[in-house]
Design a protein around this motif. Structure first.
Motif, PDB file in Angstrom:
ATOM      1  N   LYS A  60       2.391 -19.484  -9.535  1.00 17.57           N
ATOM      2  CA  LYS A  60       3.770 -19.754  -9.921  1.00 17.57           C
ATOM      3  C   LYS A  60       4.626 -18.539  -9.596  1.00 17.57           C
ATOM      4  CE  LYS A  60       2.696 -23.028 -13.643  1.00 17.57           C
ATOM      5  NZ  LYS A  60       2.862 -23.349 -15.091  1.00 17.57           N
ATOM      6  N   ALA A  61       5.862 -18.801  -9.175  1.00 14.13           N
ATOM      7  CA  ALA A  61       6.755 -17.718  -8.764  1.00 14.13           C
ATOM      8  C   ALA A  61       7.857 -17.503  -9.804  1.00 14.13           C
ATOM      9  CB  ALA A  61       7.364 -18.033  -7.405  1.00 14.13           C
ATOM     10  N   PHE A  62       8.156 -16.240 -10.067  1.00 15.74           N
ATOM     11  CA  PHE A  62       9.225 -15.867 -10.985  1.00 15.74           C
ATOM     12  C   PHE A  62      10.163 -14.897 -10.263  1.00 15.74           C
ATOM     13  CE2 PHE A  62       5.370 -16.837 -13.255  1.00 15.74           C
ATOM     14  CZ  PHE A  62       5.778 -17.643 -14.316  1.00 15.74           C
ATOM     15  N   HIS A  63      11.478 -15.075 -10.459  1.00 18.84           N
ATOM     16  CA  HIS A  63      12.450 -14.280  -9.721  1.00 18.84           C
ATOM     17  C   HIS A  63      13.251 -13.384 -10.659  1.00 18.84           C
ATOM     18  CE1 HIS A  63      11.581 -17.641  -6.989  1.00 18.84           C
ATOM     19  NE2 HIS A  63      11.861 -16.795  -6.029  1.00 18.84           N
ATOM     20  N   GLU A  64      13.530 -12.199 -10.162  1.00 21.53           N
ATOM     21  CA  GLU A  64      14.349 -11.239 -10.913  1.00 21.53           C
ATOM     22  C   GLU A  64      15.151 -10.439  -9.897  1.00 21.53           C
ATOM     23  OE1 GLU A  64      13.783  -7.438 -13.969  1.00 21.53           O
ATOM     24  OE2 GLU A  64      12.054  -8.625 -13.312  1.00 21.53           O
ATOM     25  N   ASN A  65      16.425 -10.263 -10.156  1.00 16.82           N
ATOM     26  CA  ASN A  65      17.287  -9.483  -9.260  1.00 16.82           C
ATOM     27  C   ASN A  65      17.496  -8.089  -9.842  1.00 16.82           C
ATOM     28  OD1 ASN A  65      17.657 -11.623  -7.408  1.00 16.82           O
ATOM     29  ND2 ASN A  65      19.167 -12.546  -8.779  1.00 16.82           N
ATOM     30  N   ILE A  66      17.153  -7.061  -9.053  1.00 17.55           N
ATOM     31  CA  ILE A  66      17.145  -5.676  -9.523  1.00 17.55           C
ATOM     32  C   ILE A  66      18.361  -4.935  -8.975  1.00 17.55           C
ATOM     33  CG2 ILE A  66      15.770  -3.574  -9.720  1.00 17.55           C
ATOM     34  CD1 ILE A  66      14.406  -6.087 -10.826  1.00 17.55           C
ATOM     35  N   SER A  67      19.090  -4.253  -9.857  1.00 16.57           N
ATOM     36  CA  SER A  67      20.253  -3.467  -9.440  1.00 16.57           C
ATOM     37  C   SER A  67      19.797  -2.156  -8.798  1.00 16.57           C
ATOM     38  CB  SER A  67      21.157  -3.176 -10.640  1.00 16.57           C
ATOM     39  OG  SER A  67      20.443  -2.422 -11.604  1.00 16.57           O
ATOM     40  N   MET A  68      20.669  -1.535  -8.047  1.00 20.43           N
ATOM     41  CA  MET A  68      20.325  -0.328  -7.307  1.00 20.43           C
ATOM     42  C   MET A  68      19.820   0.790  -8.221  1.00 20.43           C
ATOM     43  SD  MET A  68      20.710  -0.816  -4.059  1.00 20.43           S
ATOM     44  CE  MET A  68      20.954   0.796  -3.326  1.00 20.43           C
ATOM     45  N   GLU A  69      20.416   0.921  -9.395  1.00 18.75           N
ATOM     46  CA  GLU A  69      20.030   2.030 -10.276  1.00 18.75           C
ATOM     47  C   GLU A  69      18.643   1.846 -10.890  1.00 18.75           C
ATOM     48  OE1 GLU A  69      23.138  -0.475 -12.559  1.00 18.75           O
ATOM     49  OE2 GLU A  69      22.811   0.283 -10.538  1.00 18.75           O
ATOM     50  N   ASN A  70      18.112   0.626 -10.849  1.00 20.19           N
ATOM     51  CA  ASN A  70      16.799   0.384 -11.458  1.00 20.19           C
ATOM     52  C   ASN A  70      15.666   0.232 -10.445  1.00 20.19           C
ATOM     53  OD1 ASN A  70      17.814   0.347 -14.112  1.00 20.19           O
ATOM     54  ND2 ASN A  70      18.463  -1.785 -13.878  1.00 20.19           N
ATOM     55  N   ILE A  71      15.998   0.250  -9.162  1.00 21.13           N
ATOM     56  CA  ILE A  71      14.978  -0.021  -8.149  1.00 21.13           C
ATOM     57  C   ILE A  71      13.908   1.068  -8.116  1.00 21.13           C
ATOM     58  CG2 ILE A  71      14.568  -0.259  -5.662  1.00 21.13           C
ATOM     59  CD1 ILE A  71      17.338  -1.548  -5.453  1.00 21.13           C
ATOM     60  N   SER A  72      14.319   2.311  -8.240  1.00 20.60           N
ATOM     61  CA  SER A  72      13.366   3.421  -8.127  1.00 20.60           C
ATOM     62  C   SER A  72      12.257   3.322  -9.174  1.00 20.60           C
ATOM     63  CB  SER A  72      14.102   4.755  -8.267  1.00 20.60           C
ATOM     64  OG  SER A  72      13.190   5.828  -8.140  1.00 20.60           O
ATOM     65  N   SER A  73      12.622   3.022 -10.410  1.00 22.68           N
ATOM     66  CA  SER A  73      11.607   2.919 -11.472  1.00 22.68           C
ATOM     67  C   SER A  73      10.711   1.708 -11.261  1.00 22.68           C
ATOM     68  CB  SER A  73      12.280   2.845 -12.848  1.00 22.68           C
ATOM     69  OG  SER A  73      13.132   1.716 -12.926  1.00 22.68           O
ATOM     70  N   ILE A  74      11.273   0.614 -10.727  1.00 28.18           N
ATOM     71  CA  ILE A  74      10.467  -0.573 -10.418  1.00 28.18           C
ATOM     72  C   ILE A  74       9.453  -0.245  -9.320  1.00 28.18           C
ATOM     73  CG2 ILE A  74      10.532  -2.886  -9.408  1.00 28.18           C
ATOM     74  CD1 ILE A  74      11.444  -2.876 -12.262  1.00 28.18           C
ATOM     75  N   LEU A  75       9.891   0.475  -8.291  1.00 26.00           N
ATOM     76  CA  LEU A  75       8.989   0.859  -7.206  1.00 26.00           C
ATOM     77  C   LEU A  75       7.849   1.732  -7.723  1.00 26.00           C
ATOM     78  CD1 LEU A  75      11.476   1.690  -4.300  1.00 26.00           C
ATOM     79  CD2 LEU A  75       9.887  -0.235  -4.417  1.00 26.00           C
ATOM     80  N   GLU A  76       8.146   2.634  -8.610  1.00 26.08           N
ATOM     81  CA  GLU A  76       7.108   3.499  -9.175  1.00 26.08           C
ATOM     82  C   GLU A  76       6.066   2.673  -9.924  1.00 26.08           C
ATOM     83  OE1 GLU A  76       6.629   7.527 -11.900  1.00 26.08           O
ATOM     84  OE2 GLU A  76       8.612   6.627 -11.607  1.00 26.08           O
TER      85      GLU A  76
END
Length: 400
Positions: A60-76
């Motif tokens: 199953k697929a779940f979608h979330e849109n990430i703002s620029m200021e939060n991308i770095s922590s998501i990548l980590e």
């Protein structure tokens, strides 16, 4: 080339910030994380540049849109929990494998790729889901306003998937000069005929071909209903007949045979009829393949029971194996009869487990091909230790 986690995050962030980031695919879960695969891609929503994170869990697929200021922590967080990464930018493709203390990267230069920022793009269906189509309305798949009904959305996808196979088959038949602008089709076990009507609409109204289409089914009420719809829609040269596949003798030559979910050996009789009518193409989506399973139960010592005993001693495993073994034999047998065969997924397993399509198109093979296939066939049957019904039905059509 090796990167530290910080260096890799900086590189990815640079591509995101300068809008050269195209796509990221993350797989091979390592840590304690809620999802087993992630796809990242840029999207533009209300003039806001975001990264859409598509996360998969149990198919199953779940979608979330990430703002620029939060991308770095998501990548980590992602880099901490996964092993394999594929990062695509407008100019290069990075294959990244995580090791104990670093990230090993292999890069490949690309011809400049375009960044697509469209949010939730619609699939390019053969049938337009926004345009009223009379046969879909009559079958309850679409409203009069041209909208797909919620309860028939899976059926709409199945119809379009079917038409994709028909389109590919049509192109191959024309490329081989097996047909020109006329086609004769028989649909065995047509049922409520969603696919039969779709086939007619596609060939007649989209491809502008001359055609003759027949649907066959055992149920009189279903056949009467389908004929009434065909008459209401003025679908000329479309006919529905009540009867058994074994007894069908209306035509001598056909271009295409289609059989959807013909139960057990009904698929074999469809193949036999296709051969009897000199079909140029045979498409079959089998189901309920119980013959092999029953015959394997009655065998004693065979290669199957000797070398695959861990499989045959469990009923459910043997049953599933038997279904695959049946379709493998059908594909091989059709090759012996002079057809090029492919076995592929008909529609996502999520919608139906009966999703294997055997696609067979007539081909001119050299004698060596048939000798090789016959040897393969004999080894296969000896290993299984059974005598399939299909062999007795069609062996006179074998080329050797």
């Amino acid at each position: 080339m090796k990167y530290t986690k910080e260096e890799l995050i900086n590189n990815i962030m640079t591509s995101i910030e300068n809008k050269s980031f195209v796509k990221g695919t993350i797989s091979q879960l390592l840590g304690d994380y809620s999802f087993d695969k992630i796809i990242l891609k840029p999207v533009l929503i209300k003039e806001n540049y975001l990264i859409q994170m598509e996360k998969f869990q149990n198919k199953k697929a779940f979608h979330e849109n990430i703002s620029m200021e939060n991308i770095s922590s998501i990548l980590e967080e992602i880099l901490d929990n996964f092993k394999q990464f594929l990062i695509i930018t407008t100019t290069e493709e990075l294959h990244i494998i995580k090791s104990k203390n670093s990230f090993n990267c292999k890069s490949k230069n690309l011809v400049k790729k375009e960044v697509t920022l469209t949010h939730n793009r619609e699939k390019n269906y053969i049938l337009n889901p926004q345009t009223p189509i009379p046969f879909l309305i009559e079958l309850g798949v679409m409203t009069k306003e041209g909208h797909i009904t919620k309860e028939k959305s899976n059926k709409f996808r199945q119809i379009n998937r079917y038409l994709e196979f028909i389109e590919d088959t049509l192109k191959e038949l024309q490329r081989k000069k097996l047909i020109k602008d006329h086609i004769t089709v028989v649909d065995f076990g047509c049922g409520k005929s969603y696919l039969t009507f779709a086939l007619y609409h596609y060939l007649k109204n989209i491809k502008n071909m001359k055609l003759n289409v027949i649907g066959l089914d055992l149920k009189k009420d279903v056949i009467d209903h389908c004929n009434a719809i065909a008459k209401k829609l003025n679908f000329e040269n479309l006919e529905f007949l009540e009867g058994n596949i074994k007894d069908f003798n209306k035509l001598q030559n056909v271009d295409l045979i289609f059989s959807l979910h013909a139960c057990n050996n009904a698929t074999d009789y469809s193949i036999l009829k296709g051969l009897e009518m000199n079909a140029k193409a045979i498409l079959a989506v089998p189901c309920c393949q119980s013959e092999f399973n029953q015959k394997i139960n009655k065998t004693s010592e065979t290669g199957l029971k000797t070398y695959l005993s861990p499989l045959t001693k469990h009923g459910i495993l043997q049953e599933r194996f038997s279904s695959l073994a049946t379709d493998a034999l059908r594909s091989l047998s059709l090759e012996l009869c002079g057809y090029k065969t492919q076995v592929m997924e008909f529609i996502d397993m999520e919608h139906t487990p009966k999703n294997i399509l055997i696609k067979s198109i007539r081909e001119d093979f050299k004698k060596e091909f048939y000798i090789e296939r016959k040897n393969e066939y004999d080894r296969y049957i000896n290993f299984l230790g059974i005598e399939p019904l299909l062999n007795s039905l069609i062996k006179t059509y074998y080329k050797i």
